[in-house]
Design a protein around this motif. Structure first.
Motif, mmCIF file in Angstrom:
data_model
loop_
_atom_site.group_PDB
_atom_site.id
_atom_site.type_symbol
_atom_site.label_atom_id
_atom_site.label_comp_id
_atom_site.label_asym_id
_atom_site.label_seq_id
_atom_site.Cartn_x
_atom_site.Cartn_y
_atom_site.Cartn_z
ATOM 1 N N ARG A 26 -13.654 0.378 -10.176
ATOM 2 C CA ARG A 26 -12.453 1.217 -11.068
ATOM 3 C C ARG A 26 -13.008 1.414 -12.394
ATOM 4 O O ARG A 26 -13.675 0.123 -12.784
ATOM 5 C CB ARG A 26 -10.994 0.503 -11.195
ATOM 6 C CG ARG A 26 -10.300 1.048 -12.286
ATOM 7 C CD ARG A 26 -8.728 0.812 -12.489
ATOM 8 N NE ARG A 26 -8.167 1.398 -11.262
ATOM 9 C CZ ARG A 26 -6.815 1.253 -11.296
ATOM 10 N NH1 ARG A 26 -6.067 0.803 -12.272
ATOM 11 N NH2 ARG A 26 -5.902 1.674 -10.378
ATOM 12 N N HIS A 58 -7.999 9.171 -7.615
ATOM 13 C CA HIS A 58 -7.568 7.706 -7.171
ATOM 14 C C HIS A 58 -7.264 8.026 -5.706
ATOM 15 O O HIS A 58 -6.094 8.089 -5.374
ATOM 16 C CB HIS A 58 -6.416 7.253 -8.004
ATOM 17 C CG HIS A 58 -5.858 5.814 -7.827
ATOM 18 N ND1 HIS A 58 -6.432 5.242 -6.954
ATOM 19 C CD2 HIS A 58 -5.088 5.314 -8.663
ATOM 20 C CE1 HIS A 58 -5.946 4.109 -6.926
ATOM 21 N NE2 HIS A 58 -4.937 3.944 -8.063
ATOM 22 N N ARG A 69 -5.375 10.984 -12.701
ATOM 23 C CA ARG A 69 -6.226 10.767 -11.382
ATOM 24 C C ARG A 69 -5.297 11.112 -10.088
ATOM 25 O O ARG A 69 -5.549 11.364 -9.116
ATOM 26 C CB ARG A 69 -7.070 9.589 -11.420
ATOM 27 C CG ARG A 69 -6.437 8.355 -11.605
ATOM 28 C CD ARG A 69 -7.477 7.387 -11.925
ATOM 29 N NE ARG A 69 -6.801 5.962 -12.451
ATOM 30 C CZ ARG A 69 -7.241 4.972 -13.377
ATOM 31 N NH1 ARG A 69 -8.609 5.268 -13.757
ATOM 32 N NH2 ARG A 69 -6.903 3.936 -13.274
ATOM 33 N N VAL A 70 -3.990 10.417 -10.453
ATOM 34 C CA VAL A 70 -3.060 10.284 -9.256
ATOM 35 C C VAL A 70 -2.725 11.831 -8.923
ATOM 36 O O VAL A 70 -2.526 12.117 -7.631
ATOM 37 C CB VAL A 70 -1.611 9.395 -9.619
ATOM 38 C CG1 VAL A 70 -0.943 9.564 -8.719
ATOM 39 C CG2 VAL A 70 -2.378 7.830 -9.875
ATOM 40 N N ARG A 75 2.963 8.238 -15.165
ATOM 41 C CA ARG A 75 3.157 7.584 -16.401
ATOM 42 C C ARG A 75 2.403 8.176 -17.626
ATOM 43 O O ARG A 75 1.473 9.047 -17.182
ATOM 44 C CB ARG A 75 2.452 6.146 -16.163
ATOM 45 C CG ARG A 75 2.622 5.297 -17.493
ATOM 46 C CD ARG A 75 1.688 3.957 -16.912
ATOM 47 N NE ARG A 75 0.311 4.020 -16.577
ATOM 48 C CZ ARG A 75 -0.607 4.035 -17.537
ATOM 49 N NH1 ARG A 75 -0.133 3.815 -18.818
ATOM 50 N NH2 ARG A 75 -1.842 4.211 -17.198
ATOM 51 N N GLN A 106 -0.473 8.483 -19.923
ATOM 52 C CA GLN A 106 -1.560 7.615 -19.849
ATOM 53 C C GLN A 106 -1.959 7.456 -21.460
ATOM 54 O O GLN A 106 -2.810 8.104 -21.695
ATOM 55 C CB GLN A 106 -2.427 8.304 -18.995
ATOM 56 C CG GLN A 106 -1.845 8.829 -17.715
ATOM 57 C CD GLN A 106 -2.284 7.991 -16.537
ATOM 58 O OE1 GLN A 106 -3.560 7.605 -16.279
ATOM 59 N NE2 GLN A 106 -1.253 7.325 -15.814
ATOM 60 N N PRO A 142 3.705 5.981 -8.865
ATOM 61 C CA PRO A 142 2.735 5.234 -8.531
ATOM 62 C C PRO A 142 2.415 3.950 -9.346
ATOM 63 O O PRO A 142 1.815 2.954 -8.820
ATOM 64 C CB PRO A 142 1.166 5.945 -9.032
ATOM 65 C CG PRO A 142 1.729 6.651 -10.246
ATOM 66 C CD PRO A 142 3.094 7.087 -10.029
ATOM 67 N N GLY A 143 3.486 3.761 -10.494
ATOM 68 C CA GLY A 143 3.218 2.344 -11.101
ATOM 69 C C GLY A 143 2.158 2.182 -12.002
ATOM 70 O O GLY A 143 1.083 2.989 -11.657
ATOM 71 N N PRO A 144 2.017 1.662 -12.879
ATOM 72 C CA PRO A 144 3.291 0.818 -13.419
ATOM 73 C C PRO A 144 4.360 1.955 -14.349
ATOM 74 O O PRO A 144 3.810 2.799 -14.784
ATOM 75 C CB PRO A 144 2.744 -0.080 -14.630
ATOM 76 C CG PRO A 144 1.312 0.632 -15.001
ATOM 77 C CD PRO A 144 1.052 1.430 -13.948
HETATM 78 N N1 ASP Z 1 -1.884 3.141 -11.347
HETATM 79 C C1 ASP Z 1 -2.048 4.426 -11.316
HETATM 80 C C2 ASP Z 1 -3.610 4.694 -11.871
HETATM 81 O O1 ASP Z 1 -4.455 3.661 -11.898
HETATM 82 C C3 ASP Z 1 -1.158 5.227 -12.079
HETATM 83 C C4 ASP Z 1 -1.138 4.940 -13.814
HETATM 84 O O2 ASP Z 1 -1.947 3.864 -14.002
HETATM 85 O O3 ASP Z 1 -0.235 5.205 -14.471
HETATM 86 O O4 ASP Z 1 -4.005 5.727 -12.268
#
Ligand code: ASP
Length: 334
Positions: A118, A146, A179-180, A233, A235, A273-275
């Motif tokens: 990552r 992702h 990225r989700v 979320r 970001q 997708p969390g968080p």
């Molecule tokens: N966990 C997801 C990501 O790594 C979504 C997020 O962080 O909001 O992209």
């Protein structure tokens, strides 16, 4: 060896790595989902451990913080019997490019079988994959891709509704930095779903319709008749400057609550997708409503998907090494 071992045809996924969903065919994606499906049942057994990756080394190399994705990969690798190392690398004091390549070369010399990476920069994981001999799985690169998140989302939908093709899925919120969203757009459109994106104009990427999606800036318009609502979320770690007037305003117009959900299909399901930021992009009570929310299923499916990816890529590696050994008429590596 378990029944799966005998039945996996690695030629159906002719790639060394999993760097993104973009570029995969519908057949390759479906193959990954089918393998993942079989791991769901294994994960529900009392005894979950297999020996498919015994003697293999998986390194989780995280240049960006993560709780659920890293834990999920770790659990997946351990359930397959691999040795797992977790590395969290801070990029604060050293130039990022140098850290990435130096670290990759160092780890490569230790002969891992899989690197799960990552990184906060889009494209960094792909760059790293060119420098190492092992398989690389993208655990999220900047706002680019992702892939395992999109696969686990698809598996969650497919298990609940029995299909992906023909569904209408709304992806809502901070599309620009997500990225989700990108991985899900590629996957859902490849498998025949209709994708709508809903975001304030400041968080909607330009010319996004080119990816075969419809764009909306009004939740009530965009949510009309959808089958699935995927919330994202905000970001903030990728934002420079102000993209929304205030959190309160954002929730009022773009936060998912029962009132906005009322225009969706009456059986529409909610994903995240969390968080999760409760009260920012999603109403807390709706997020916890097990008749509407698939959020816990997503976490469960994540482990199955990551087991499938680790299993498949290490088998492909073995296949490649065996072929090399056979070609050379000599020793077989791996
Ligand atoms: N966990 C997801 C990501 O790594 C979504 C997020 O962080 O909001 O992209």
């Amino acid at each position: 060896m378990c029944a799966q071992a005998a039945s996996l045809d690695t030629s159906r996924y002719p790639h060394r790595h999993l760097l993104g969903i973009s570029g995969l065919t519908a057949e390759e994606i479906t193959f990954l989902l089918d393998i993942s499906d079989s791991y769901v049942d294994i994960n529900r057994r009392d005894r979950k451990k297999l020996d498919l990756l015994e003697g293999r080394t998986v390194i989780n190399l995280f240049f960006e913080s993560s709780t659920r994705t890293r834990t999920s990969f770790e659990l997946a690798a351990k359930r397959l019997g691999a040795d797992v190392i977790n590395m969290s690398v801070s990029t604060s004091s050293i130039k990022k490019g140098e850290t990435l390549i130096d670290t990759a070369m160092t780890l490569n010399a230790m002969h891992p079988d899989v690197l799960v990476v990552r990184h906060s920069d889009s494209g960094a994981v792909s760059l790293l994959s060119e420098k190492v001999n092992c398989a690389v799985i993208n655990g999220g690169d900047g706002s680019h891709e992702h892939p395992t998140q999109a696969l686990l989302d698809a598996l969650t939908i497919r298990r609940r509704l029995g299909k992906i093709a023909g569904l209408t899925v709304a992806i809502c919120g901070d599309i620009l930095h997500s990225r989700v969203a990108r991985s899900n757009i590629h996957l859902l459109t490849a498998l025949g779903a209709r994708v709508r994106l809903i975001a304030p104009p400041t968080l909607m990427p330009g010319k996004i319709e080119r990816l075969g999606v419809e764009a909306f800036t009004d939740m009530r318009e965009g949510l009309k008749g959808v089958d699935i609502v995927m919330m994202l979320r905000l970001q903030t770690e990728r934002m420079q400057g102000s993209y929304v007037p205030s959190i309160r305003e954002y929730f009022r117009f773009f936060g998912l609550d029962r009132e906005k959900m009322s225009v969706a299909n009456p059986d529409a399901l909610v994903m995240h997708p969390g968080p999760m930021n409760r009260g920012v992009e999603i109403d807390s009570e709706l997020a916890d409503d097990i008749s509407r929310s698939l959020i816990r299923d997503q976490v469960e499916m994540g482990v199955a998907v990551r087991m499938a990816c680790l299993d498949l890529l290490t088998r492909s590696l073995r296949g490649a090494f065996e072929a090399e050994g056979a070609d050379a008429g000599g020793e077989v590596g791996g």
